[in-house]
Design a protein around this motif. Sequence first.
Motif, PDB file in Angstrom:
ATOM      1  N   GLU A  10       0.835  -1.211   0.000  1.00 44.24           N
ATOM      2  CA  GLU A  10       0.000   0.000   0.000  1.00 44.24           C
ATOM      3  C   GLU A  10       0.868   1.258   0.000  1.00 44.24           C
ATOM      4  O   GLU A  10       0.532   2.245  -0.645  1.00 44.24           O
ATOM      5  CB  GLU A  10      -0.957  -0.008   1.192  1.00 44.24           C
ATOM      6  CG  GLU A  10      -2.024  -1.085   1.103  1.00 44.24           C
ATOM      7  CD  GLU A  10      -2.930  -0.967  -0.125  1.00 44.24           C
ATOM      8  OE1 GLU A  10      -3.244   0.164  -0.538  1.00 44.24           O
ATOM      9  OE2 GLU A  10      -3.307  -2.018  -0.674  1.00 44.24           O
ATOM     10  N   SER A  11       2.018   1.205   0.692  1.00 39.09           N
ATOM     11  CA  SER A  11       2.877   2.390   0.765  1.00 39.09           C
ATOM     12  C   SER A  11       3.606   2.674  -0.547  1.00 39.09           C
ATOM     13  O   SER A  11       4.048   3.798  -0.790  1.00 39.09           O
ATOM     14  CB  SER A  11       3.886   2.257   1.909  1.00 39.09           C
ATOM     15  OG  SER A  11       4.892   1.317   1.583  1.00 39.09           O
ATOM     16  N   ILE A  12       3.749   1.656  -1.403  1.00 40.66           N
ATOM     17  CA  ILE A  12       4.467   1.860  -2.669  1.00 40.66           C
ATOM     18  C   ILE A  12       3.535   1.809  -3.882  1.00 40.66           C
ATOM     19  O   ILE A  12       3.999   1.802  -5.014  1.00 40.66           O
ATOM     20  CB  ILE A  12       5.611   0.823  -2.851  1.00 40.66           C
ATOM     21  CG1 ILE A  12       5.060  -0.605  -2.936  1.00 40.66           C
ATOM     22  CG2 ILE A  12       6.649   0.977  -1.758  1.00 40.66           C
ATOM     23  CD1 ILE A  12       6.084  -1.632  -3.388  1.00 40.66           C
ATOM     24  N   MET A  13       2.227   1.791  -3.634  1.00 41.45           N
ATOM     25  CA  MET A  13       1.269   1.670  -4.732  1.00 41.45           C
ATOM     26  C   MET A  13       1.452   2.765  -5.784  1.00 41.45           C
ATOM     27  O   MET A  13       1.420   2.478  -6.984  1.00 41.45           O
ATOM     28  CB  MET A  13      -0.161   1.674  -4.196  1.00 41.45           C
ATOM     29  CG  MET A  13      -1.175   1.200  -5.194  1.00 41.45           C
ATOM     30  SD  MET A  13      -0.958  -0.513  -5.722  1.00 41.45           S
ATOM     31  CE  MET A  13      -1.733  -1.377  -4.384  1.00 41.45           C
ATOM     32  N   ASP A  14       1.669   4.009  -5.360  1.00 39.95           N
ATOM     33  CA  ASP A  14       1.883   5.099  -6.331  1.00 39.95           C
ATOM     34  C   ASP A  14       3.152   4.863  -7.144  1.00 39.95           C
ATOM     35  O   ASP A  14       3.194   5.137  -8.342  1.00 39.95           O
ATOM     36  CB  ASP A  14       1.965   6.451  -5.621  1.00 39.95           C
ATOM     37  CG  ASP A  14       0.614   6.903  -5.088  1.00 39.95           C
ATOM     38  OD1 ASP A  14      -0.429   6.376  -5.548  1.00 39.95           O
ATOM     39  OD2 ASP A  14       0.604   7.779  -4.197  1.00 39.95           O
ATOM     40  N   ASP A  15       4.186   4.357  -6.481  1.00 38.24           N
ATOM     41  CA  ASP A  15       5.443   4.068  -7.180  1.00 38.24           C
ATOM     42  C   ASP A  15       5.254   2.945  -8.192  1.00 38.24           C
ATOM     43  O   ASP A  15       5.787   3.009  -9.299  1.00 38.24           O
ATOM     44  CB  ASP A  15       6.540   3.690  -6.180  1.00 38.24           C
ATOM     45  CG  ASP A  15       6.862   4.825  -5.240  1.00 38.24           C
ATOM     46  OD1 ASP A  15       7.191   5.919  -5.735  1.00 38.24           O
ATOM     47  OD2 ASP A  15       6.773   4.632  -4.018  1.00 38.24           O
ATOM     48  N   LEU A  16       4.510   1.920  -7.804  1.00 39.57           N
ATOM     49  CA  LEU A  16       4.242   0.816  -8.724  1.00 39.57           C
ATOM     50  C   LEU A  16       3.464   1.314  -9.944  1.00 39.57           C
ATOM     51  O   LEU A  16       3.748   0.909 -11.073  1.00 39.57           O
ATOM     52  CB  LEU A  16       3.475  -0.309  -8.018  1.00 39.57           C
ATOM     53  CG  LEU A  16       4.259  -1.051  -6.934  1.00 39.57           C
ATOM     54  CD1 LEU A  16       3.329  -1.977  -6.157  1.00 39.57           C
ATOM     55  CD2 LEU A  16       5.421  -1.810  -7.535  1.00 39.57           C
ATOM     56  N   THR A  17       2.524   2.203  -9.699  1.00 41.13           N
ATOM     57  CA  THR A  17       1.754   2.784 -10.806  1.00 41.13           C
ATOM     58  C   THR A  17       2.659   3.595 -11.722  1.00 41.13           C
ATOM     59  O   THR A  17       2.572   3.483 -12.950  1.00 41.13           O
ATOM     60  CB  THR A  17       0.614   3.678 -10.258  1.00 41.13           C
ATOM     61  OG1 THR A  17      -0.248   2.863  -9.455  1.00 41.13           O
ATOM     62  CG2 THR A  17      -0.186   4.304 -11.377  1.00 41.13           C
ATOM     63  N   GLY A  66      16.338   5.358  -3.107  1.00 42.49           N
ATOM     64  CA  GLY A  66      16.852   4.000  -3.005  1.00 42.49           C
ATOM     65  C   GLY A  66      15.787   2.973  -3.360  1.00 42.49           C
ATOM     66  O   GLY A  66      16.071   1.961  -3.986  1.00 42.49           O
ATOM     67  N   MET A  67      14.553   3.254  -2.955  1.00 45.55           N
ATOM     68  CA  MET A  67      13.464   2.342  -3.260  1.00 45.55           C
ATOM     69  C   MET A  67      13.245   2.263  -4.764  1.00 45.55           C
ATOM     70  O   MET A  67      13.097   1.183  -5.330  1.00 45.55           O
ATOM     71  CB  MET A  67      12.178   2.799  -2.563  1.00 45.55           C
ATOM     72  CG  MET A  67      11.009   1.866  -2.822  1.00 45.55           C
ATOM     73  SD  MET A  67       9.512   2.364  -1.982  1.00 45.55           S
ATOM     74  CE  MET A  67       9.152   3.909  -2.768  1.00 45.55           C
ATOM     75  N   HIS A  68      13.251   3.402  -5.433  1.00 49.04           N
ATOM     76  CA  HIS A  68      13.073   3.408  -6.891  1.00 49.04           C
ATOM     77  C   HIS A  68      14.211   2.656  -7.573  1.00 49.04           C
ATOM     78  O   HIS A  68      13.989   1.908  -8.522  1.00 49.04           O
ATOM     79  CB  HIS A  68      12.993   4.848  -7.425  1.00 49.04           C
ATOM     80  CG  HIS A  68      11.697   5.501  -7.140  1.00 49.04           C
ATOM     81  ND1 HIS A  68      10.622   5.407  -7.977  1.00 49.04           N
ATOM     82  CD2 HIS A  68      11.292   6.253  -6.090  1.00 49.04           C
ATOM     83  CE1 HIS A  68       9.606   6.077  -7.480  1.00 49.04           C
ATOM     84  NE2 HIS A  68       9.992   6.599  -6.329  1.00 49.04           N
ATOM     85  N   HIS A  69      15.419   2.855  -7.072  1.00 45.79           N
ATOM     86  CA  HIS A  69      16.571   2.164  -7.646  1.00 45.79           C
ATOM     87  C   HIS A  69      16.423   0.648  -7.475  1.00 45.79           C
ATOM     88  O   HIS A  69      16.639  -0.113  -8.408  1.00 45.79           O
ATOM     89  CB  HIS A  69      17.867   2.658  -7.005  1.00 45.79           C
ATOM     90  CG  HIS A  69      19.090   1.982  -7.518  1.00 45.79           C
ATOM     91  ND1 HIS A  69      19.632   2.261  -8.745  1.00 45.79           N
ATOM     92  CD2 HIS A  69      19.862   1.020  -6.964  1.00 45.79           C
ATOM     93  CE1 HIS A  69      20.689   1.502  -8.940  1.00 45.79           C
ATOM     94  NE2 HIS A  69      20.849   0.735  -7.877  1.00 45.79           N
TER      95      HIS A  69
END
Length: 128
Positions: A10-17, A66-69
């Motif tokens: 849920e915390s990375i849902m926007d990043d996954l999108t 770092g998460m995006h990487h």
Amino acid sequence: LPPSDVPLVESIMDDLTSLGFDISSLGGGNYSIQGAPAGFDGVEPRQLLVDIIDDLRQKGQDLEEGMHHRMAMTMARNSAIPIGNVLTEQEMESLVDELFQQEQPSYAPDGRRIIAICPHEMLEKLFK
């Protein structure tokens, strides 16, 4: 997904999108993947998502960059050309051309050296 992974997802849902996933929650740790990032033909979207989640869970997600990487690295590993897959000469040339357009063509994104210059004598010893 296990209940412990739901807050992470849920915390990375926007990043996954933003990476190209189209995911919706079905409740109870169940998710539906309606779309996956383009350019990952032959890669199972569910496994790609599980690998991203596993990587983030193991290494933490303290810094957004770092998460995006880490997410990009997981996606790259999952879309790599499998060992033994035969490429055409044009595909090989294209890969080499793309490699040498990079800022650091001698190193993989994870820092491992991928190009080494060997003296002729060293090559001769290897093939004797």
